[in-house]
Design a protein around this motif. Structure first.
Motif, PDB file in Angstrom:
ATOM      1  N   LEU A  43       0.839  -1.208   0.000  1.00 23.73           N
ATOM      2  CA  LEU A  43       0.000   0.000   0.000  1.00 23.73           C
ATOM      3  C   LEU A  43       0.874   1.258   0.000  1.00 23.73           C
ATOM      4  N   THR A  44       1.936   1.233   0.823  1.00 24.05           N
ATOM      5  CA  THR A  44       2.811   2.411   0.935  1.00 24.05           C
ATOM      6  C   THR A  44       3.525   2.660  -0.391  1.00 24.05           C
ATOM      7  N   ASN A  45       4.007   1.588  -1.003  1.00 21.67           N
ATOM      8  CA  ASN A  45       4.738   1.751  -2.266  1.00 21.67           C
ATOM      9  C   ASN A  45       3.845   2.246  -3.394  1.00 21.67           C
ATOM     10  N   ASN A  46       2.552   1.954  -3.286  1.00 18.66           N
ATOM     11  CA  ASN A  46       1.624   2.377  -4.359  1.00 18.66           C
ATOM     12  C   ASN A  46       0.753   3.563  -3.938  1.00 18.66           C
TER      13      ASN A  46
ATOM     14  N   ASP B 222       5.612   1.173  12.093  1.00 19.19           N
ATOM     15  CA  ASP B 222       6.252   0.209  11.193  1.00 19.19           C
ATOM     16  C   ASP B 222       7.497   0.815  10.507  1.00 19.19           C
ATOM     17  N   PHE B 223       8.645   0.137  10.664  1.00 15.63           N
ATOM     18  CA  PHE B 223       9.913   0.643  10.098  1.00 15.63           C
ATOM     19  C   PHE B 223       9.835   0.802   8.573  1.00 15.63           C
ATOM     20  N   GLY B 224       9.215  -0.215   7.894  1.00 13.43           N
ATOM     21  CA  GLY B 224       9.129  -0.192   6.434  1.00 13.43           C
ATOM     22  C   GLY B 224       8.297   0.989   5.946  1.00 13.43           C
ATOM     23  N   VAL B 225       7.177   1.209   6.611  1.00 13.80           N
ATOM     24  CA  VAL B 225       6.306   2.334   6.260  1.00 13.80           C
ATOM     25  C   VAL B 225       7.093   3.634   6.397  1.00 13.80           C
ATOM     26  N   ARG B 226       7.805   3.770   7.521  1.00 16.19           N
ATOM     27  CA  ARG B 226       8.537   5.021   7.780  1.00 16.19           C
ATOM     28  C   ARG B 226       9.625   5.250   6.737  1.00 16.19           C
ATOM     29  N   ALA B 227      10.339   4.182   6.378  1.00 16.96           N
ATOM     30  CA  ALA B 227      11.432   4.338   5.409  1.00 16.96           C
ATOM     31  C   ALA B 227      10.878   4.819   4.065  1.00 16.96           C
ATOM     32  N   ALA B 228       9.768   4.203   3.627  1.00 19.94           N
ATOM     33  CA  ALA B 228       9.192   4.579   2.325  1.00 19.94           C
ATOM     34  C   ALA B 228       8.663   6.009   2.358  1.00 19.94           C
ATOM     35  N   LEU B 229       7.996   6.386   3.453  1.00 19.23           N
ATOM     36  CA  LEU B 229       7.434   7.738   3.516  1.00 19.23           C
ATOM     37  C   LEU B 229       8.526   8.790   3.697  1.00 19.23           C
ATOM     38  N   THR B 230       9.583   8.420   4.409  1.00 19.45           N
ATOM     39  CA  THR B 230      10.714   9.354   4.581  1.00 19.45           C
ATOM     40  C   THR B 230      11.295   9.722   3.222  1.00 19.45           C
ATOM     41  N   ALA B 231      11.457   8.717   2.353  1.00 17.97           N
ATOM     42  CA  ALA B 231      12.022   8.976   1.021  1.00 17.97           C
ATOM     43  C   ALA B 231      11.134   9.950   0.247  1.00 17.97           C
ATOM     44  N   ARG B 232       9.829   9.777   0.371  1.00 17.19           N
ATOM     45  CA  ARG B 232       8.921  10.669  -0.366  1.00 17.19           C
ATOM     46  C   ARG B 232       8.899  12.064   0.236  1.00 17.19           C
ATOM     47  N   GLN B 233       9.034  12.132   1.554  1.00 16.78           N
ATOM     48  CA  GLN B 233       9.022  13.451   2.202  1.00 16.78           C
ATOM     49  C   GLN B 233      10.256  14.263   1.823  1.00 16.78           C
ATOM     50  N   ARG B 234      11.372  13.566   1.630  1.00 11.97           N
ATOM     51  CA  ARG B 234      12.619  14.290   1.282  1.00 11.97           C
ATOM     52  C   ARG B 234      12.509  14.998  -0.074  1.00 11.97           C
ATOM     53  N   LEU B 235      11.620  14.520  -0.929  1.00 10.87           N
ATOM     54  CA  LEU B 235      11.456  15.125  -2.256  1.00 10.87           C
ATOM     55  C   LEU B 235      10.882  16.547  -2.164  1.00 10.87           C
ATOM     56  N   PHE B 236      10.361  16.893  -0.993  1.00  7.16           N
ATOM     57  CA  PHE B 236       9.797  18.244  -0.822  1.00  7.16           C
ATOM     58  C   PHE B 236      10.877  19.298  -0.602  1.00  7.16           C
ATOM     59  N   ALA B 237      12.108  18.866  -0.361  1.00  3.31           N
ATOM     60  CA  ALA B 237      13.198  19.825  -0.101  1.00  3.31           C
ATOM     61  C   ALA B 237      13.712  20.389  -1.428  1.00  3.31           C
ATOM     62  N   ILE B 238      12.910  21.260  -2.012  1.00  2.70           N
ATOM     63  CA  ILE B 238      13.297  21.872  -3.288  1.00  2.70           C
ATOM     64  C   ILE B 238      13.295  23.390  -3.136  1.00  2.70           C
ATOM     65  N   SER B 239      13.935  24.050  -4.101  1.00  5.63           N
ATOM     66  CA  SER B 239      14.088  25.502  -4.075  1.00  5.63           C
ATOM     67  C   SER B 239      12.721  26.195  -3.963  1.00  5.63           C
TER      68      SER B 239
END
Ligand code: DC
Length: 227
Positions: free
Chosen positions: A62-65, A106-123
């Motif tokens: 679910l998290t990946n999709n 859940d560690f897996g959920v957090r890892a996947a969401l962390t990666a997506r949240q980092r994409l917000f660090a833009i100019s």
């Protein structure tokens, strides 16, 4: 790691992160990330796809999709679309928040969401609000704040917010749910709710939103970010 300036706001529910985050992002002309929306959206997706909150495999899929889209209105209200449908209202329910806090263990959920949240660090930069923004997601942030307030104040703030929206809520129920959620968020082993070592702590119990923004802006000036 992010190459733009990131300001992190962590703390328990009702400490004033959201109101501060939106004002701060406006003042700095930065992007704004409400990371709790990811966890809330996932909780709603789990409910809709009949995935149990302890089903690790199901949650992983679910998290990946997770098909979500944020739309920032001119009023600064953030609308969230899940699988193309506007679910902003459902996401604000305290029951959704409680479910979000359970799957956030859940560690897996957090890892996947962390990666997506980092994409917000833009100019030109980012103000990020959540529980683990300064500790895990953006450890190199230029300024980190950890907001707190006593439980009575936080429960009353949350109660007022929901009441204003026309929800049928009771203060004792909200109070209990917040306590349970904060306890779970603070005691989990995956990215617990704790202040980063270099976070500036701010107790907002006796402050109105304007005072919180002013206090934070003064810290920016003291640290030499503005002349
Ligand atoms: O910020 P919020 O109330 O919308 O967050 C809902 C829940 O999501 C919160 O109780 C725990 C989880 N959460 C998290 O674990 N990490 C974050 N960065 C943000 C939220």
């Amino acid at each position: 790691m992010s190459i733009v300036n990131v300001v992190t706001l962590d703390g328990p529910s009702g400490a004033g992160k959201g109101t501060l985050g939106v004002s701060l992002a406006k003042k700095l002309s930065y992007n704004y990330l409400d990371s709790g929306l990811f966890y809330r959206a996932l909780a709603l997706a789990a409910e809709r796809h009949d995935v149990e909150l302890n089903d690790k495999e199901g949650l992983k899929k679910l998290t990946n999709n997770l098909d979500i889209f944020f739309q920032v209105e001119v009023t600064s209200i953030i609308k969230l679309f899940l699988e193309g449908e506007d679910v902003t209202r459902e996401l604000t329910l305290e029951s959704t928040a409680s479910r979000a806090s359970i799957l956030a263990l859940d560690f897996g959920v957090r890892a996947a969401l962390t990666a997506r949240q980092r994409l917000f660090a833009i100019s030109p930069g980012l103000v990020a609000d959540g529980r683990d923004m300064g500790t895990v997601v953006f450890p190199n942030a230029i300024l980190k704040f950890f907001l707190t307030a006593n439980i009575e104040t936080r429960a009353k703030r949350r109660y007022k917010q929901l009441l204003l929206r026309g929800d049928n809520v009771s203060l004792p129920a909200i109070w209990r749910q917040l306590e349970e959620r904060d306890d779970r968020d603070a005691k989990r082993s995956a990215s617990p709710l704790v202040p980063a070592k270099d976070a500036i702590k701010l107790d907002t119990t006796n402050m109105v939103p304007g005072e919180v923004v002013e206090a934070v802006m003064n810290i920016f000036v003291d640290r030499g970010f503005f002349k």
